[in-house]
Design an enzyme around this catalytic site. Structure first.
Site, PDB file in Angstrom:
ATOM      1  N   GLU A  13       0.836  -1.204   0.000  1.00  0.00           N
ATOM      2  CA  GLU A  13       0.000   0.000   0.000  1.00  0.00           C
ATOM      3  C   GLU A  13       0.869   1.252   0.000  1.00  0.00           C
ATOM      4  O   GLU A  13       1.914   1.282   0.645  1.00  0.00           O
ATOM      5  CB  GLU A  13      -0.886  -0.003   1.257  1.00  0.00           C
ATOM      6  CG  GLU A  13      -1.817   1.187   1.365  1.00  0.00           C
ATOM      7  CD  GLU A  13      -2.508   1.247   2.720  1.00  0.00           C
ATOM      8  OE1 GLU A  13      -3.680   1.672   2.759  1.00  0.00           O
ATOM      9  OE2 GLU A  13      -1.883   0.876   3.729  1.00  0.00           O
ATOM     10  N   HIS A  29       2.450   4.633   1.005  1.00  0.00           N
ATOM     11  CA  HIS A  29       2.690   5.282   2.297  1.00  0.00           C
ATOM     12  C   HIS A  29       3.420   6.612   2.090  1.00  0.00           C
ATOM     13  O   HIS A  29       4.454   6.882   2.708  1.00  0.00           O
ATOM     14  CB  HIS A  29       3.489   4.363   3.228  1.00  0.00           C
ATOM     15  CG  HIS A  29       2.647   3.352   3.935  1.00  0.00           C
ATOM     16  ND1 HIS A  29       2.171   2.224   3.311  1.00  0.00           N
ATOM     17  CD2 HIS A  29       2.184   3.297   5.214  1.00  0.00           C
ATOM     18  CE1 HIS A  29       1.456   1.520   4.173  1.00  0.00           C
ATOM     19  NE2 HIS A  29       1.441   2.155   5.328  1.00  0.00           N
ATOM     20  N   ASP A  86       3.333  -1.938   5.710  1.00  0.00           N
ATOM     21  CA  ASP A  86       2.418  -2.785   6.483  1.00  0.00           C
ATOM     22  C   ASP A  86       2.911  -4.221   6.562  1.00  0.00           C
ATOM     23  O   ASP A  86       2.685  -4.914   7.566  1.00  0.00           O
ATOM     24  CB  ASP A  86       1.022  -2.759   5.868  1.00  0.00           C
ATOM     25  CG  ASP A  86       0.368  -1.392   5.988  1.00  0.00           C
ATOM     26  OD1 ASP A  86       0.869  -0.556   6.768  1.00  0.00           O
ATOM     27  OD2 ASP A  86      -0.645  -1.162   5.301  1.00  0.00           O
ATOM     28  N   HIS A  92      -2.059  -3.965   8.593  1.00  0.00           N
ATOM     29  CA  HIS A  92      -2.780  -3.127   7.626  1.00  0.00           C
ATOM     30  C   HIS A  92      -4.169  -2.820   8.170  1.00  0.00           C
ATOM     31  O   HIS A  92      -4.963  -3.734   8.442  1.00  0.00           O
ATOM     32  CB  HIS A  92      -2.877  -3.869   6.286  1.00  0.00           C
ATOM     33  CG  HIS A  92      -3.645  -3.163   5.223  1.00  0.00           C
ATOM     34  ND1 HIS A  92      -3.360  -1.885   4.801  1.00  0.00           N
ATOM     35  CD2 HIS A  92      -4.713  -3.569   4.469  1.00  0.00           C
ATOM     36  CE1 HIS A  92      -4.205  -1.541   3.833  1.00  0.00           C
ATOM     37  NE2 HIS A  92      -5.029  -2.538   3.629  1.00  0.00           N
ATOM     38  N   GLU A 143      -7.050  -1.789   7.150  1.00  0.00           N
ATOM     39  CA  GLU A 143      -8.288  -2.267   6.523  1.00  0.00           C
ATOM     40  C   GLU A 143      -8.446  -3.781   6.559  1.00  0.00           C
ATOM     41  O   GLU A 143      -9.530  -4.294   6.258  1.00  0.00           O
ATOM     42  CB  GLU A 143      -8.364  -1.764   5.072  1.00  0.00           C
ATOM     43  CG  GLU A 143      -8.644  -0.280   4.947  1.00  0.00           C
ATOM     44  CD  GLU A 143      -7.395   0.589   4.985  1.00  0.00           C
ATOM     45  OE1 GLU A 143      -7.491   1.793   4.691  1.00  0.00           O
ATOM     46  OE2 GLU A 143      -6.303   0.058   5.317  1.00  0.00           O
ATOM     47  N   HIS A 199      -1.607   6.910   9.338  1.00  0.00           N
ATOM     48  CA  HIS A 199      -1.125   6.296   8.107  1.00  0.00           C
ATOM     49  C   HIS A 199       0.046   7.101   7.560  1.00  0.00           C
ATOM     50  O   HIS A 199      -0.109   8.273   7.210  1.00  0.00           O
ATOM     51  CB  HIS A 199      -2.243   6.225   7.070  1.00  0.00           C
ATOM     52  CG  HIS A 199      -1.806   5.663   5.759  1.00  0.00           C
ATOM     53  ND1 HIS A 199      -1.601   4.309   5.562  1.00  0.00           N
ATOM     54  CD2 HIS A 199      -1.508   6.260   4.593  1.00  0.00           C
ATOM     55  CE1 HIS A 199      -1.202   4.108   4.328  1.00  0.00           C
ATOM     56  NE2 HIS A 199      -1.132   5.278   3.701  1.00  0.00           N
ATOM     57  N   GLU A 228       4.537   4.981  12.067  1.00  0.00           N
ATOM     58  CA  GLU A 228       5.076   4.126  11.008  1.00  0.00           C
ATOM     59  C   GLU A 228       6.430   4.632  10.520  1.00  0.00           C
ATOM     60  O   GLU A 228       7.333   3.834  10.223  1.00  0.00           O
ATOM     61  CB  GLU A 228       4.081   4.028   9.846  1.00  0.00           C
ATOM     62  CG  GLU A 228       2.847   3.213  10.193  1.00  0.00           C
ATOM     63  CD  GLU A 228       1.948   2.977   9.000  1.00  0.00           C
ATOM     64  OE1 GLU A 228       1.443   1.850   8.864  1.00  0.00           O
ATOM     65  OE2 GLU A 228       1.737   3.916   8.195  1.00  0.00           O
TER      66      GLU A 228
END
Length: 282
Positions: A36, A38, A47, A122, A124, A175, A180
């Site tokens: 994904e 970032h 992730d 992750h 979702e 996010h 992160e």
């Protein structure tokens, strides 16, 4: 891996003739992540790499086996991952992910492992993972198996965020933000660019928007701030989550038969005596 630490035990290093006896009564950990976007400063693999890192450290502490990480996850959403407006995100539909997770967990349940730990990286993925686990449970395939499944951020205590992240926006908006970025600076600084953009208006949780103006909802795919990121914070956060995870497993919080497992380091004397006398747990 730091010097002096034990090697991670990989389930896939075992042969077919070894695996049954090797995992009997043991713990197996499966990290699941995603590919994904970032933002402009972090790789597509965040992730995935973070789920692997947490799984490896938990496995070292528990002497557990790990599985290879699952790299493909649920679609990125605008209010929690920036959405699909940025290139690089690879995903499957939710019903496909549920079926894949359900069938994978069902096949793992055929092994005589005592405990399955699923570490999610992750945002979702979480509802689909929990739904898959519940479907396997309803089939009766987990009757003799403990299951701990969690997203790593779910184990971060409020006291940690209050002390370390003054502008904490909520995990849905973290996010490509300070946590992160810090974890990646600690684990894989070679994959972090020098850019540190901030987004001053993090989205609200639990809101679906259509159409979405990505110029307003993100800053190049970032939903919150990267200011304050550091390798030191990443190291502290990693250790915090691992300590919380191993404590959760060893104490068996919320598990009816957890106290009966032989690898518990802390057991309650009254329950131990009840088990020895053949009484039923409550």
């Amino acid at each position: 891996m730091m010097s002096g630490q034990p090697d991670v035990l990989h389930l896939t290093d075992l042969t077919s003739s070894q695996v049954t006896d090797a995992v009997r009564g043991r713990t197996v950990i499966w990290p699941i992540g995603a590919i994904e976007q970032h933002g402009p400063h972090l790789p597509l693999s965040v992730d995935l790499l973070l789920a692997e890192a947490f799984a490896d450290e938990i496995a070292r502490d528990l002497g557990a086996f790990t599985l290879p990480a699952q790299a493909i996850g649920a679609r990125s959403l605008p209010q929690s991952g920036g959405g699909l407006h940025f290139p690089g995100t690879v995903h499957v539909a939710g019903d496909t992910l549920i079926r894949f997770l359900r069938e994978t967990i069902s096949s793992l349940a055929a092994l005589p492992l005592t405990r399955l730990i699923v570490v999610n990286g992750h945002y979702e993925n979480e509802p689909f993972l929990f739904e898959a686990l519940d479907q396997v449970r309803e089939q009766g395939l987990l009757d003799s198996t403990e299951v701990f499944a969690f997203s790593w951020w779910s184990l971060v205590r409020d006291t940690f965020t209050d002390a370390e992240i003054p502008r904490f926006p909520g995990w849905h908006a973290e996010h490509a933000g300070v946590t992160e970025t810090s974890l990646m600076l600690h684990l894989r600084p070679d994959l972090v660019t020098a850019q540190r953009p901030d987004h001053d208006q993090p989205p609200r949780a639990g809101v679906y928007l259509h159409p979405v103006d990505v110029e307003k909802t993100t800053t190049h795919g970032i939903l919150s701030t990267t200011s304050g990121s550091s390798a030191a914070l990443g190291e502290k956060l990693l250790r915090h989550v691992v300590d919380e995870a191993t404590a959760l497993v060893r104490e068996g919080k919320g598990l009816l038969f957890a106290w009966m497992q032989p690898d518990r380091r802390r057991t309650m004397p009254e329950r131990r005596s009840t088990a020895q006398s053949g009484g039923k747990h409550q």
